[in-house]
Write a protein that holds these residues in place. Structure first.
Motif, mmCIF file in Angstrom:
data_model
loop_
_atom_site.group_PDB
_atom_site.id
_atom_site.type_symbol
_atom_site.label_atom_id
_atom_site.label_comp_id
_atom_site.label_asym_id
_atom_site.label_seq_id
_atom_site.Cartn_x
_atom_site.Cartn_y
_atom_site.Cartn_z
ATOM 1 N N THR A 139 8.083 -15.991 0.641
ATOM 2 C CA THR A 139 9.505 -16.219 0.855
ATOM 3 C C THR A 139 10.259 -14.911 0.662
ATOM 4 O OG1 THR A 139 11.382 -17.649 0.308
ATOM 5 C CG2 THR A 139 10.016 -16.882 -1.538
ATOM 6 N N ASP A 140 11.459 -14.880 1.157
ATOM 7 C CA ASP A 140 12.245 -13.651 1.199
ATOM 8 C C ASP A 140 13.717 -13.944 0.980
ATOM 9 O OD1 ASP A 140 10.766 -11.340 1.523
ATOM 10 O OD2 ASP A 140 10.634 -11.501 3.688
ATOM 11 N N TYR A 271 9.571 -6.890 0.334
ATOM 12 C CA TYR A 271 8.311 -6.215 0.643
ATOM 13 C C TYR A 271 8.401 -4.702 0.438
ATOM 14 C CZ TYR A 271 9.660 -3.745 4.899
ATOM 15 O OH TYR A 271 10.222 -2.854 5.775
ATOM 16 N N ALA A 272 9.608 -4.142 0.595
ATOM 17 C CA ALA A 272 9.771 -2.688 0.548
ATOM 18 C C ALA A 272 9.484 -2.113 -0.839
ATOM 19 C CB ALA A 272 11.186 -2.302 0.985
ATOM 20 N N TRP A 273 9.603 -2.926 -1.881
ATOM 21 C CA TRP A 273 9.457 -2.418 -3.240
ATOM 22 C C TRP A 273 8.104 -1.746 -3.467
ATOM 23 C CZ3 TRP A 273 12.052 -1.027 -7.371
ATOM 24 C CH2 TRP A 273 11.398 -0.896 -8.583
ATOM 25 N N ALA A 274 7.027 -2.421 -3.091
ATOM 26 C CA ALA A 274 5.693 -1.869 -3.332
ATOM 27 C C ALA A 274 5.500 -0.545 -2.606
ATOM 28 C CB ALA A 274 4.619 -2.867 -2.898
ATOM 29 N N LYS A 332 -1.029 -14.698 -5.230
ATOM 30 C CA LYS A 332 -0.934 -13.849 -6.419
ATOM 31 C C LYS A 332 -1.384 -12.430 -6.086
ATOM 32 C CE LYS A 332 -2.626 -13.254 -11.152
ATOM 33 N NZ LYS A 332 -3.322 -13.871 -12.299
ATOM 34 N N ALA A 333 -2.483 -12.295 -5.374
ATOM 35 C CA ALA A 333 -2.983 -10.969 -5.011
ATOM 36 C C ALA A 333 -1.977 -10.239 -4.120
ATOM 37 C CB ALA A 333 -4.329 -11.089 -4.316
ATOM 38 N N ARG A 334 -1.356 -10.932 -3.194
ATOM 39 C CA ARG A 334 -0.371 -10.316 -2.306
ATOM 40 C C ARG A 334 0.902 -9.935 -3.064
ATOM 41 N NH1 ARG A 334 -0.128 -10.971 3.086
ATOM 42 N NH2 ARG A 334 1.970 -11.843 3.004
ATOM 43 N N ALA A 335 1.263 -10.739 -4.062
ATOM 44 C CA ALA A 335 2.436 -10.414 -4.871
ATOM 45 C C ALA A 335 2.192 -9.155 -5.689
ATOM 46 C CB ALA A 335 2.773 -11.585 -5.790
ATOM 47 N N ILE A 336 1.008 -9.038 -6.288
ATOM 48 C CA ILE A 336 0.691 -7.880 -7.113
ATOM 49 C C ILE A 336 0.509 -6.627 -6.262
ATOM 50 C CG2 ILE A 336 -1.067 -6.886 -8.637
ATOM 51 C CD1 ILE A 336 -1.537 -9.734 -9.721
ATOM 52 N N GLY A 337 -0.195 -6.757 -5.154
ATOM 53 C CA GLY A 337 -0.511 -5.586 -4.346
ATOM 54 C C GLY A 337 0.541 -5.198 -3.335
ATOM 55 N N GLY A 338 1.346 -6.176 -2.883
ATOM 56 C CA GLY A 338 2.294 -5.882 -1.811
ATOM 57 C C GLY A 338 3.708 -6.339 -2.057
ATOM 58 N N PHE A 340 4.926 -9.252 -2.149
ATOM 59 C CA PHE A 340 5.330 -10.398 -1.335
ATOM 60 C C PHE A 340 5.700 -11.541 -2.275
ATOM 61 C CE2 PHE A 340 2.548 -7.992 1.497
ATOM 62 C CZ PHE A 340 3.286 -7.963 2.668
ATOM 63 N N ASN A 341 6.869 -12.123 -2.095
ATOM 64 C CA ASN A 341 7.334 -13.174 -2.995
ATOM 65 C C ASN A 341 6.558 -14.463 -2.794
ATOM 66 O OD1 ASN A 341 9.816 -12.290 -4.570
ATOM 67 N ND2 ASN A 341 10.268 -11.546 -2.516
#
Length: 422
Positions: A139-140, A271-274, A332-338, A340-341
């Motif tokens: 989500t965004d 998404y830009a944060w990472a 969870k992996a996408r939130a930590i690595g990228g 993504f909410n």
């Protein structure tokens, strides 16, 4: 009476899926997923899709769509009209379930009730006529990125209104240019005539008290003084605190300028944060995140879902991939690595997720104050509504109309689209 054997075989296949079968088949198949054209989205999407492939014995390929959501939707509709089997798993914008509903598989018989673990509002958005046409993937909501080092240098607070942002951006831009940064800008955002401008302009209009273009009851509300004022203010940024080129910026163009240290403020998605915090980023450690300015602050709700094309040659296998990609493990992996909410509320309490993305712990207020695009009220006509809105906003920022002229024309255009009803 003898049982119908083909029917029994079909039932057995679906029962196995519901019990968590990996859908091993005598012959492995290839599943095409629209991960994206480039950037971190495709990187993290393909990484996990390939992990699923290694687990199941199938293979995956990326069907690369256009970058622009507007062009992506047009491509989907063209392929679906031809009943093309070229795409199995499709990315679906928050605004599209009602538009694409007739071409997407109902995932509810295959989900085993997992949808109850996601944000209810997103599941409701993805359910059309009782059919779950997309599983939430991430989500965004729009956010304000700012250079905390530069605000500190010039003694300015984080702005809480669009007028304050305008003034701070002007002052800091002038000061930084005097220090030798000739290409420094006050504010970058998404102003190309596409769906991203609908999101930005809705934030300006709503943040000025101008409503949501079309309200929940389907009434056209955009022709008001506050909406005109918001568009006029945005037009004043072009060539002043924002480069003229911003009129052709999508998300990545804005991020590129900001990440290279050439802007004070940026409106973008989480998404830009990472990417801003990568080791090779010129602005690593210098960036802060805040809710968007406005009275009230209003962030356009976004996000993406994964759905299965009804024209897929392997719908059950494609659905298995969707369930894997939208699982808590992958989110969870996408939130930590990228960054993504997640669409699973439980992950916002996860220590590892918060450690990687401290800002996520404070997103509840942003989501609570988010403004939805008028997709439910306008249904299948939403693409026309959005196109009319972003074209009107672009005309104002290009100097071809005033805000007052634009909202008056827009109201007339929306009445033509609506006619008797949406």
């Amino acid at each position: 009476m003898r049982p119908n054997r083909p029917s029994l075989r079909w039932l057995a296949r679906w029962t196995a899926l519901c019990l968590g079968s990996t859908l091993a088949t005598a012959q492995a198949v290839e599943i095409a997923i629209t991960c994206g054209p480039s950037g971190s989205d495709v990187e993290f999407c393909l990484k996990h899709a390939q992990a699923w492939a290694a687990k199941t014995g199938h293979t995956v390929k990326n069907f690369s769509p256009p970058t622009s959501p507007t062009e992506k939707l047009a491509l989907y509709r063209q392929l679906f009209a031809a009943r093309s089997p070229d795409i199995d798993v499709v990315q679906i914008d928050t605004a599209w379930p009602g538009v694409l509903k007739d071409h997407l598989l109902d995932l509810k018989p295959l989900s085993r009730g997992i949808e109850a673990q996601h944000f209810p509002a997103i599941i409701a958005n993805n359910t059309v006529g009782g059919r779950l046409v997309g599983m939430p993937w991430y989500t965004d909501a729009g956010l304000l990125y700012y250079r905390k080092d530069l605000l500190a240098r010039h003694g300015r607070p984080v702005p809480t209104t669009w007028a304050e942002l305008t003034e701070t951006a002007r002052l800091v831009q002038e000061a930084e240019r005097r220090r030798g940064a000739a290409n420094f800008h006050g504010f970058v955002f998404q102003a190309k005539a596409y769906e991203g401008l609908t999101c930005n302009a809705l934030e300006w209009v709503s943040g000025h008290g101008g409503g949501s273009v079309v309200d929940a009851a389907g009434q056209i509300t955009v022709n008001n003084a506050q909406a005109a004022q918001a568009l006029n203010l945005a037009a004043s940024w072009i060539g002043k605190i924002a480069p003229i080129g911003v009129l052709n910026y999508e998300e990545e163009e804005a991020r590129g300028v900001f990440q290279n240290g050439q802007a004070l403020f940026m409106r973008n998605w989480p998404y830009a944060w990472a990417l801003l915090e990568k080791d090779d980023s010129p602005v690593k450690g210098k960036v802060g995140i805040a809710k968007l300015p406005g009275q009230p602050s209003a962030a356009t709700l976004g996000g993406w879902q994964l759905g299965v094309s009804r024209y897929s040659r392997h719908p059950e296998i494609a659905a298995d991939l969707v369930m894997y990609m939208t699982s808590a493990q992958v989110q969870k992996a996408r939130a930590i690595g990228g960054s993504f909410n997640p669409t699973l509320p439980a992950l916002y309490q996860d220590r590892e997720v918060i450690a990687a993305n401290a800002f996520m712990a404070n997103l509840q207020e942003v989501f609570a104050n988010s403004v939805a695009r008028p997709t439910s009220a306008t249904g299948l006509k939403y693409p026309q509504v959005s196109q009319s809105f972003y074209n009107a906003a672009h005309e104002v920022m290009s100097g071809r109309a005033t805000g007052e002229e634009a909202v008056r024309r827009l109201e007339k255009r929306l009445r033509q689209i609506r006619r008797k009803h949406w």
